[in-house]
Design an enzyme around this catalytic site. Sequence first.
Site, PDB file in Angstrom:
ATOM      1  N   ASP A   1       8.421  11.543   2.329  1.00 22.64           N
ATOM      2  CA  ASP A   1       9.047  10.785   1.250  1.00 22.64           C
ATOM      3  C   ASP A   1       9.571   9.464   1.818  1.00 22.64           C
ATOM      4  OD1 ASP A   1      10.241  10.511  -1.457  1.00 22.64           O
ATOM      5  OD2 ASP A   1      12.108  10.601  -0.346  1.00 22.64           O
TER       6      ASP A   1
ATOM      7  N   THR B   1       7.114   4.774  -0.789  1.00 23.57           N
ATOM      8  CA  THR B   1       6.296   4.360   0.361  1.00 23.57           C
ATOM      9  C   THR B   1       5.451   3.156  -0.016  1.00 23.57           C
ATOM     10  OG1 THR B   1       6.190   6.683   1.060  1.00 23.57           O
ATOM     11  CG2 THR B   1       4.621   5.154   2.068  1.00 23.57           C
TER      12      THR B   1
ATOM     13  N   ASP C   1      11.230  13.831  -7.062  1.00 21.10           N
ATOM     14  CA  ASP C   1      10.234  12.794  -7.371  1.00 21.10           C
ATOM     15  C   ASP C   1       9.487  13.123  -8.663  1.00 21.10           C
ATOM     16  OD1 ASP C   1      10.989  11.513  -5.129  1.00 21.10           O
ATOM     17  OD2 ASP C   1       9.102  11.702  -4.041  1.00 21.10           O
TER      18      ASP C   1
END
Length: 541
Positions: free
Chosen positions: A73, A107, A404
């Site tokens: 993550d 990311t 998420d």
Amino acid sequence: MSFPGSIAFDEYGRPFIILRDQENQKRITGTDAIKSHILAARQIAGTIKTSLGPKGLDKMMVSGDGDVTVTNDGATIMKLMEVDHEIAKLMVQLSQSQDDEIGDGTTGVVVMAGALLEQAESLIDRGIHPIRIADGFELAAQCAAKKLDEIGEDFPIDQSNTEPLVRVAMTTLGSKIVNKCHRQMAEIAVNAVLSVADLEKKDVNFELIKIETKVGGKMEDSMLVKGVVIDKTMSHHQMPKELRDVKLAILTCPFEPPKPKTKNKLDITSAEDYKALREYEQQKFADMVSQVKNAGATLAICQWGFDDEANHLLLQHNLPAVRWVGGPEIEQIAIATGGRIVPRFEELNPEKLGKAGLVRELSFGTSKDKMLVIEECHNSKAVTILLRGGNQMITAEAKRSIHDALCVVRSLVRDSRVVYGGGAAEISCSIAVAKEADQLSTLEQYAFRAFSVALESIPLALAENSGLHPIETLSELKSRQVTENNAFLGVDCMLTGNSDMKEHHVVESLHSKKQQILLATQLVKMILKIDDVRSQGESME
């Protein structure tokens, strides 16, 4: 407190500061400062790039205390990295902003920012002023956002048909540690959000979703509870393990005799005095229990503990109780059951009691671990996700992953448009920005072309992490998107032989994708406008 210098006085007695290590101080200005910033940002982006996509690698982070975290993550990796460079800290904040705003794409936004700065460096070397580059990038970002709006598709949000939402959540979880049971996790995330969502107002209250972890068992044992789960048990092992049609007294006052709030002390000099004190305490305990019973409560939830005598009295009066329930859990129980938190026994009355259809203890296998589940609550919107895993590391990563997925589903409830993943949206935007550059006659056309190349960094990283030849894969996809007029062609990370992301149901929130591009561009624009920095020795490099 240390002071980086010493104070001296002139002939008039006025103080002035002499800084230590003046000869070691270094000042970088102009283009050198910008290149120093770009180098730091690129190092951060290069570190995190290998974690992108379903085939991305995890990072093992070890804290100063020896705590180990294994995750891919982006926001978590960036948060745990110990960075000293100011621009590197800005990259960490960028990832955190994406995590707070969207919850996914943490990311990708850093990789995008790193690619933009890499392209900006080559433009600076060609003599283009950083301000012109920053302005060009901003215009190009608007062009890319416009293209995303064109290729975006409306997405059905229907509580009777959750399959499309589950597919989006599966896309998010595909790169996570939970991907062996990611359909189950995706369904849990979707059902949790839809349980608390207000589809008319397009709003999701995350305060009503609680995530609990319990080490032990398999990840497949994770479940969604329509109510509250607390990591506590009944205060006495002989109290019933299951209660129906429960009325809860939610207390923040302890089951103990009142203490004098003065510095006076009580001296006991005889057995009669001790007996009188003992009877007084017993009477106070009995009064407290009777006050709870008289209000109609069938279960007492107490924020504080109580001693064995109070516990025994509660058992004698058939009043089950739970002690040491934390503040957040108390609030969650109050929201779910529609009860009021009561700070004093005297204030307790039937109107302040919470209501629940079922309260039961969960036991886990042969271990002695137990948890309390409060279900069929007055406010049925409050839900709890209970995650299981073999160790603390697995459950912690599962919690990050499910967060998420929850955030992505929430984004779709707020804005139901989607684009297709695997780098398909980035390639389509790259083609559109490059085409727009050909229409410009000003210097910004170079920034547009650089922005177009930077957008390709996402599909390139996906292809590279999947073991494909990056340049060949990207060239083929760009050609096919133009010739076939198909904006859904992306990198086939799972090597299925089909690059059409629409057929694979690899779906991403349009709002999330747009936010990635705009946030990365804003940060790059800020960095390109910083041209002066002072450092200690060579620490900037």
